[in-house]
Design an enzyme around this catalytic site. Structure first.
Site, short mmCIF file in Angstrom:
data_model
loop_
_atom_site.label_atom_id
_atom_site.label_comp_id
_atom_site.label_asym_id
_atom_site.label_seq_id
_atom_site.Cartn_x
_atom_site.Cartn_y
_atom_site.Cartn_z
N HIS A 14 0.85 -1.19 0.00
CA HIS A 14 0.00 0.00 0.00
C HIS A 14 0.89 1.23 0.00
O HIS A 14 2.11 1.14 0.07
CB HIS A 14 -0.96 0.01 1.20
CG HIS A 14 -0.33 0.32 2.51
ND1 HIS A 14 -0.97 1.04 3.49
CD2 HIS A 14 0.89 0.02 3.03
CE1 HIS A 14 -0.18 1.16 4.55
NE2 HIS A 14 0.94 0.55 4.29
N CYS A 33 6.24 6.13 3.80
CA CYS A 33 4.98 5.45 3.49
C CYS A 33 4.26 6.09 2.30
O CYS A 33 3.31 5.52 1.77
CB CYS A 33 4.06 5.44 4.70
SG CYS A 33 4.72 4.44 6.06
N HIS A 39 4.93 0.26 -0.81
CA HIS A 39 5.74 -0.50 0.14
C HIS A 39 4.85 -1.59 0.73
O HIS A 39 3.63 -1.51 0.63
CB HIS A 39 6.33 0.40 1.25
CG HIS A 39 5.32 0.96 2.19
ND1 HIS A 39 4.51 2.03 1.87
CD2 HIS A 39 4.96 0.56 3.43
CE1 HIS A 39 3.70 2.29 2.89
NE2 HIS A 39 3.95 1.42 3.85
N HIS A 41 3.95 -4.86 3.75
CA HIS A 41 4.00 -5.32 5.13
C HIS A 41 3.64 -6.79 5.20
O HIS A 41 2.90 -7.31 4.36
CB HIS A 41 2.99 -4.55 6.00
CG HIS A 41 3.29 -3.10 6.11
ND1 HIS A 41 4.30 -2.60 6.90
CD2 HIS A 41 2.71 -2.02 5.53
CE1 HIS A 41 4.33 -1.28 6.80
NE2 HIS A 41 3.37 -0.90 5.97
N ASP A 79 -4.48 -10.75 0.61
CA ASP A 79 -3.15 -11.37 0.57
C ASP A 79 -2.49 -11.19 -0.80
O ASP A 79 -3.08 -11.50 -1.84
CB ASP A 79 -3.25 -12.86 0.91
CG ASP A 79 -1.89 -13.49 1.14
OD1 ASP A 79 -0.99 -12.81 1.67
OD2 ASP A 79 -1.72 -14.67 0.77
N HIS A 80 -1.26 -10.69 -0.75
CA HIS A 80 -0.47 -10.41 -1.95
C HIS A 80 -1.21 -9.48 -2.92
O HIS A 80 -1.21 -9.67 -4.13
CB HIS A 80 -0.03 -11.70 -2.65
CG HIS A 80 1.05 -12.40 -1.89
ND1 HIS A 80 0.78 -13.23 -0.83
CD2 HIS A 80 2.39 -12.36 -2.00
CE1 HIS A 80 1.91 -13.69 -0.34
NE2 HIS A 80 2.91 -13.18 -1.03
N GLU A 125 0.86 -4.32 11.81
CA GLU A 125 1.49 -3.89 10.55
C GLU A 125 2.97 -4.22 10.58
O GLU A 125 3.55 -4.63 9.58
CB GLU A 125 1.28 -2.39 10.37
CG GLU A 125 1.86 -1.85 9.07
CD GLU A 125 1.64 -0.36 8.94
OE1 GLU A 125 0.71 0.02 8.21
OE2 GLU A 125 2.39 0.40 9.57
#
Length: 135
Positions: A14, A33, A39, A41, A79-80, A125
């Site tokens: 995100h 960010c 980037h 997490h 996810d991903h 996070e």
């Protein structure tokens, strides 16, 4: 009252960027960010439900079923993924961990049986930053 927590994990990208602000203002407020190339997490998601154990099973709720609900309603969607672009329940919202936790709550509530209550979403996070949401 018994509380039961299920831990799930997902990875997602995100960026925090307010399109109404200048690039400089975004970098001032959000720092790295706001990176235009995103980037990522490695999120840890704790879903806590509460209620009374069933007298026949001793379970508050079958944890395999809870895990499947979480996977179907949340993990498969995030996810991903790029949270800003690919996640329907975050469209039009700032993709902060706070908003992600609220969105996860909203995804789960309609799919939980009436005999249990969603108590808390805890979303890590990073190992040092997490959000708790109690609805």
């Amino acid at each position: 009252m018994v509380y039961l927590t299920r831990l799930e994990h997902f990875n997602a990208a995100h960026k925090l960027y307010n399109p109404g602000w200048s690039r400089e203002k975004n970098e001032e407020v959000f720092g790295k960010c706001a990176n235009e190339n995103w980037h990522g997490h490695n999120y840890d998601l704790y879903v806590t439900i509460k209620g009374e154990p069933d007298p026949d099973t001793g379970f508050l709720f079958d944890v395999k079923k809870l895990s499947q609900i979480i996977k179907d309603q949340v993990i498969e969607k995030v996810d991903h993924r790029n949270l800003n672009i690919e996640v329907d329940f975050l469209k039009g919202k700032m993709c902060s961990t706070e908003n992600l936790a609220i969105g996860i709550w909203q995804q789960l509530v309609p799919h939980l049986p009436s005999e249990i209550t969603l108590h808390c979403i805890k979303l890590y996070e990073t190992p040092r930053i997490y959000v708790e949401y109690f609805g």
